[in-house]
Design a protein around this motif. Sequence first.
Motif, PDB file in Angstrom:
ATOM      1  N   SER A  33       0.855  -1.169   0.000  1.00 48.11           N
ATOM      2  CA  SER A  33       0.000   0.000   0.000  1.00 48.11           C
ATOM      3  C   SER A  33       0.902   1.234   0.000  1.00 48.11           C
ATOM      4  O   SER A  33       1.790   1.347   0.837  1.00 48.11           O
ATOM      5  CB  SER A  33      -0.872  -0.021   1.253  1.00 48.11           C
ATOM      6  OG  SER A  33      -1.717   1.096   1.265  1.00 48.11           O
ATOM      7  N   VAL A  34       0.690   2.110  -0.972  1.00 50.50           N
ATOM      8  CA  VAL A  34       1.494   3.333  -1.065  1.00 50.50           C
ATOM      9  C   VAL A  34       0.556   4.536  -1.104  1.00 50.50           C
ATOM     10  O   VAL A  34      -0.580   4.432  -1.564  1.00 50.50           O
ATOM     11  CB  VAL A  34       2.411   3.341  -2.314  1.00 50.50           C
ATOM     12  CG1 VAL A  34       3.455   2.247  -2.222  1.00 50.50           C
ATOM     13  CG2 VAL A  34       1.612   3.214  -3.578  1.00 50.50           C
ATOM     14  N   ILE A  37      -3.540  -1.788 -10.069  1.00 52.23           N
ATOM     15  CA  ILE A  37      -3.653  -0.642  -9.185  1.00 52.23           C
ATOM     16  C   ILE A  37      -5.077  -0.608  -8.658  1.00 52.23           C
ATOM     17  O   ILE A  37      -6.033  -0.654  -9.432  1.00 52.23           O
ATOM     18  CB  ILE A  37      -3.335   0.673  -9.926  1.00 52.23           C
ATOM     19  CG1 ILE A  37      -1.902   0.613 -10.452  1.00 52.23           C
ATOM     20  CG2 ILE A  37      -3.532   1.849  -8.999  1.00 52.23           C
ATOM     21  CD1 ILE A  37      -1.558   1.769 -11.348  1.00 52.23           C
ATOM     22  N   THR A  91      -7.718   1.372  -5.919  1.00 51.82           N
ATOM     23  CA  THR A  91      -7.915   2.536  -5.057  1.00 51.82           C
ATOM     24  C   THR A  91      -9.037   2.244  -4.085  1.00 51.82           C
ATOM     25  O   THR A  91      -9.898   1.398  -4.336  1.00 51.82           O
ATOM     26  CB  THR A  91      -8.281   3.792  -5.878  1.00 51.82           C
ATOM     27  OG1 THR A  91      -9.489   3.542  -6.588  1.00 51.82           O
ATOM     28  CG2 THR A  91      -7.178   4.146  -6.854  1.00 51.82           C
ATOM     29  N   THR A 106       2.316   7.592  -6.338  1.00 53.30           N
ATOM     30  CA  THR A 106       2.087   6.287  -6.962  1.00 53.30           C
ATOM     31  C   THR A 106       2.746   6.159  -8.327  1.00 53.30           C
ATOM     32  O   THR A 106       3.401   5.161  -8.616  1.00 53.30           O
ATOM     33  CB  THR A 106       0.574   5.994  -7.072  1.00 53.30           C
ATOM     34  OG1 THR A 106       0.001   6.041  -5.774  1.00 53.30           O
ATOM     35  CG2 THR A 106       0.325   4.647  -7.687  1.00 53.30           C
ATOM     36  N   TYR A 122      -1.294   7.875  -2.366  1.00 52.87           N
ATOM     37  CA  TYR A 122      -1.786   8.158  -3.714  1.00 52.87           C
ATOM     38  C   TYR A 122      -0.846   9.059  -4.522  1.00 52.87           C
ATOM     39  O   TYR A 122      -0.538   8.780  -5.661  1.00 52.87           O
ATOM     40  CB  TYR A 122      -3.171   8.797  -3.623  1.00 52.87           C
ATOM     41  CG  TYR A 122      -3.740   9.148  -4.977  1.00 52.87           C
ATOM     42  CD1 TYR A 122      -4.234   8.147  -5.797  1.00 52.87           C
ATOM     43  CD2 TYR A 122      -3.757  10.454  -5.427  1.00 52.87           C
ATOM     44  CE1 TYR A 122      -4.750   8.443  -7.044  1.00 52.87           C
ATOM     45  CE2 TYR A 122      -4.277  10.765  -6.674  1.00 52.87           C
ATOM     46  CZ  TYR A 122      -4.766   9.760  -7.472  1.00 52.87           C
ATOM     47  OH  TYR A 122      -5.266  10.057  -8.700  1.00 52.87           O
ATOM     48  N   ILE A 173       5.569   3.473  -9.295  1.00 49.04           N
ATOM     49  CA  ILE A 173       5.422   2.478 -10.365  1.00 49.04           C
ATOM     50  C   ILE A 173       6.570   2.587 -11.369  1.00 49.04           C
ATOM     51  O   ILE A 173       7.117   1.576 -11.814  1.00 49.04           O
ATOM     52  CB  ILE A 173       4.052   2.624 -11.057  1.00 49.04           C
ATOM     53  CG1 ILE A 173       2.953   2.187 -10.087  1.00 49.04           C
ATOM     54  CG2 ILE A 173       3.993   1.811 -12.345  1.00 49.04           C
ATOM     55  CD1 ILE A 173       1.557   2.459 -10.566  1.00 49.04           C
TER      56      ILE A 173
END
Length: 86
Positions: A52-53, A82, A84, A58, A55, A62
């Motif tokens: 979990s990173v 991905i 959300t 992101t 927002y 990636i």
Amino acid sequence: MDVLAPRQPQQWEDEVKKLYKALEPPRAVLQLKGSASLASQRYFSDYDFFCSVPYKPTLRFINTIRAKLSALSYVYPIEVKIETHG
């Protein structure tokens, strides 16, 4: 043996340990999921990693992972998912 018992990191194959180290995100915990994460599975087809990173970073995260994977000659990523919340 509990069929849902997790495979401990010391039981991972050396290639998985290398991949984990390459993908390990800063300030986030990377988890091995799917059949490869179960100690009861002797043969499994793939490795599913999850983390979990936040927002905002992101895309940068990636791109960092993509660059690291491209540098590994023995890794062939199939997909990136991905998800959300909200």
